[in-house]
Write a protein that holds these residues in place. Structure first.
Motif, PDB file in Angstrom:
ATOM      1  N   MET A  21      31.717  40.393  28.826  1.00 49.09           N
ATOM      2  CA  MET A  21      33.059  39.847  29.233  1.00 49.09           C
ATOM      3  C   MET A  21      33.588  38.859  27.970  1.00 49.09           C
ATOM      4  SD  MET A  21      35.425  39.366  31.537  1.00 49.09           S
ATOM      5  CE  MET A  21      34.794  39.808  33.162  1.00 49.09           C
ATOM      6  N   HIS A  33      38.709  40.981  36.752  1.00 45.96           N
ATOM      7  CA  HIS A  33      37.899  40.083  37.128  1.00 45.96           C
ATOM      8  C   HIS A  33      38.512  39.063  38.177  1.00 45.96           C
ATOM      9  CE1 HIS A  33      38.933  38.187  33.510  1.00 45.96           C
ATOM     10  NE2 HIS A  33      38.985  36.975  34.066  1.00 45.96           N
ATOM     11  N   LEU A  34      37.746  38.486  38.882  1.00 42.42           N
ATOM     12  CA  LEU A  34      38.240  37.555  39.846  1.00 42.42           C
ATOM     13  C   LEU A  34      37.380  36.313  39.848  1.00 42.42           C
ATOM     14  CD1 LEU A  34      39.302  39.633  43.022  1.00 42.42           C
ATOM     15  CD2 LEU A  34      40.685  37.996  41.696  1.00 42.42           C
ATOM     16  N   CYS A  35      36.046  36.370  39.670  1.00 43.90           N
ATOM     17  CA  CYS A  35      35.009  34.963  40.092  1.00 43.90           C
ATOM     18  C   CYS A  35      34.896  34.743  38.737  1.00 43.90           C
ATOM     19  CB  CYS A  35      33.636  35.645  40.855  1.00 43.90           C
ATOM     20  SG  CYS A  35      32.424  36.416  40.084  1.00 43.90           S
ATOM     21  N   HIS A  36      35.263  35.423  37.470  1.00 46.24           N
ATOM     22  CA  HIS A  36      35.041  34.757  36.339  1.00 46.24           C
ATOM     23  C   HIS A  36      36.137  33.840  35.797  1.00 46.24           C
ATOM     24  CE1 HIS A  36      33.363  34.561  32.275  1.00 46.24           C
ATOM     25  NE2 HIS A  36      34.456  34.982  31.751  1.00 46.24           N
ATOM     26  N   GLY A  44      29.026  36.204  38.993  1.00 43.67           N
ATOM     27  CA  GLY A  44      28.597  37.695  39.409  1.00 43.67           C
ATOM     28  C   GLY A  44      28.976  37.917  40.785  1.00 43.67           C
ATOM     29  N   CYS A  46      31.990  38.859  42.462  1.00 45.13           N
ATOM     30  CA  CYS A  46      33.191  39.732  42.812  1.00 45.13           C
ATOM     31  C   CYS A  46      33.012  41.356  42.496  1.00 45.13           C
ATOM     32  CB  CYS A  46      34.616  39.248  42.434  1.00 45.13           C
ATOM     33  SG  CYS A  46      34.549  39.622  40.413  1.00 45.13           S
ATOM     34  N   THR A  59      27.558  44.213  35.674  1.00 45.89           N
ATOM     35  CA  THR A  59      28.489  43.202  35.776  1.00 45.89           C
ATOM     36  C   THR A  59      28.881  42.633  34.428  1.00 45.89           C
ATOM     37  OG1 THR A  59      26.705  41.672  36.619  1.00 45.89           O
ATOM     38  CG2 THR A  59      28.326  42.298  38.085  1.00 45.89           C
ATOM     39  N   CYS A  61      30.493  40.152  33.177  1.00 45.74           N
ATOM     40  CA  CYS A  61      30.540  38.661  33.112  1.00 45.74           C
ATOM     41  C   CYS A  61      29.113  38.082  33.120  1.00 45.74           C
ATOM     42  CB  CYS A  61      31.362  38.005  34.229  1.00 45.74           C
ATOM     43  SG  CYS A  61      30.366  38.193  35.929  1.00 45.74           S
TER      44      CYS A  61
END
Ligand code: SF4
Ligand code: SF4
Ligand code: FES
Lengths: 245, 182
Positions: A21, A33-36, A44, A46, A59, A61
């Motif tokens: 990422m 991405h959403l949680c990054h 790690g 989402c 993943t 990220c």
């Protein structure tokens, strides 16, 4: 360790400790991405950022880049999987966009648009979750929480207050507030805290600030999630990329 | 007559909706005349037809919140080749689904017994009235739905694009700028 990796045929450099990422964002290549959030340690949860790296789904990220890694990212198959993940997040909570103050500024919603989500597809859970309006300036609606833990990370690592945590297991997992009463109003959280401004959805809202931006002028009326995330990266690393050499 | 037969037949209805999606349909404005060249309407709030007959396209606004909604929805599904969920209510339950975590009996007591403005203080119980469900459901959780057109309401341009695509036999394509959930 440093070297190059290839994402969808494009080769880009990476430096020690960078994840797929990190290298992608630094090179202006978008991985949904959403949680990054580049300001925080990866989480790690989402799974939107899953790519195929050297033939395995990982993943991006959390996966460190390694020399010569061949990554597949922007394919119809992976984007379909990402859409299914967004659909799962939508039915798991009560995401009633037309009645949410975050609408137009919400990354979950923007992910739905970006991935062209036409319907939630799955059955709705309609979970009976709490709202917490005990704080004078901040409103908490757990119906919209996607458990990205950005508020947890921001409060712990930047505000040094550890106001938030995650409790329980499985589908019962939920955000908790670290005060004896469990109420946000009984914590030292302030509206100026980083944690008050990192939520990608409408779960943490600043009171008396709703609906101030006209439709058409809101964040994701103006740009896609892709554009927003690539700009967000630039804000974090204004000059020559992470670690700078 | 033969000419009329070739027209696409469309039915529409509002279940637990606010008629906003129908209003947005009317917002295609003078393009309504073009639409009427291509289609004829079966049961809709715009006609006087009481039951949905065999149709090419059924358009449903609103979620399912009571027994009559479910009945009408099933009639639409049985009669329409293609069934379209239009608007956030039909797709997610939307604002009416905010009641899904409130006990139904408490709702009724609040509205019909405790509210200071009510007269008679009686919860309506005439068998003519459809019984409400404990929850509001999106229509695809009750019958199979072929297409979804999101928005509260979907913009008129999205409705126009969607309908013309469908009527002319194309896969309906509403691009990024016409997709919205609010
Ligand atoms: S409240 Fe917001 S920032 Fe915190 S975990 Fe939930 S979605 Fe993430
Ligand atoms: S989606 Fe919005 S406009 Fe359509 S019926 Fe529901 S509340 Fe009304
Ligand atoms: S961004 Fe990698 S799992 Fe969420």
């Amino acid at each position: 360790m440093s070297g190059t990796i290839t994402i969808d045929g494009k080769t880009m450099p990476f430096t020690g400790g960078q994840t797929i990422m990190d290298a992608a964002l630094a090179a202006g290549v978008y991985i949904p991405h959403l949680c990054h959030n580049p300001e925080f340690k990866p989480h790690g949860s989402c799974k939107l950022c899953v790519v195929e790296a050297n033939g395995r789904n990982v993943t991006s990220c959390t996966m460190p880049a390694s020399p010569g890694m061949v990554v597949v990212n922007d394919t119809p198959e992976l984007n379909e999987d990402r859409k299914a993940l967004v659909q799962m997040l939508f039915v798991e909570g009560n995401h009633i966009c037309p009645a949410c103050e975050a609408t137009g500024n919400c990354q979950l919603q923007a992910a739905g648009y970006y991935l062209h989500m036409q319907s939630p597809h799955f059955m709705h859970f309609y979970p009976p979750r709490r709202v917490d309006a005990s704080h004078p300036d901040i409103f908490l609606d757990l119906n919209r929480c996607i458990l990205c833990e950005l508020c947890v990370r921001a409060s712990r690592d930047i505000d040094k207050k550890s106001v938030f945590g995650i409790s329980s297991r499985g589908i019962d997992s939920h955000l908790v507030v670290n005060s004896e009463s469990g109420r946000l109003g009984d914590t030292s959280m302030a509206v100026t805290d980083k944690a008050a401004h990192v939520c990608p959805t409408g779960a943490i809202l600043i009171k008396r600030k709703g609906y101030t931006v006209p439709m058409g002028k809101r964040l994701f009326d103006q740009k896609t999630l892709r554009e927003f995330h690539l700009e967000q990266q630039k804000r974090v690393e204004p000059e020559d990329g992470p670690d700078g050499g | 007559m033969a000419d009329e037969k070739r027209k696409i037949r469309i039915a529409t209805c509002s279940l637990a909706g606010c008629f906003g999606c129908h209003t947005s349909m009317l917002d295609i404005d003078e393009r309504l005349f073009d639409l009427l060249e291509m289609v004829e309407f079966d049961r809709t709030p715009f006609t006087d037809i009481k039951h949905c007959g065999p149709c090419d396209i059924g358009i449903v606004e609103g979620g399912v919140s009571n027994a009559e909604n479910a009945h009408v929805l099933k009639e639409f599904r049985e009669n329409c080749k293609v069934l379209v969920a239009i608007g956030s209510c039909a797709i997610t339950g939307n604002v009416p689904a905010l009641r899904n975590n409130i006990d139904l009996w408490n709702c009724f007591q609040e509205v019909y017994l405790y509210d200071p403005g009510t007269e008679g203080k009686q919860i309506p119980n005439d068998p003519e009235l459809p019984l409400p469900f404990d929850k509001v459901y999106p229509i695809y959780e009750v019958v199979k739905v072929d297409y979804f057109l999101h928005g509260c309401p979907p913009p008129a341009n999205a409705i126009w694009k969607f309908l013309t695509d469908l009527i002319q036999g194309r896969q309906p394509e509403t691009g990024h700028e016409l997709l919205r959930y609010d």
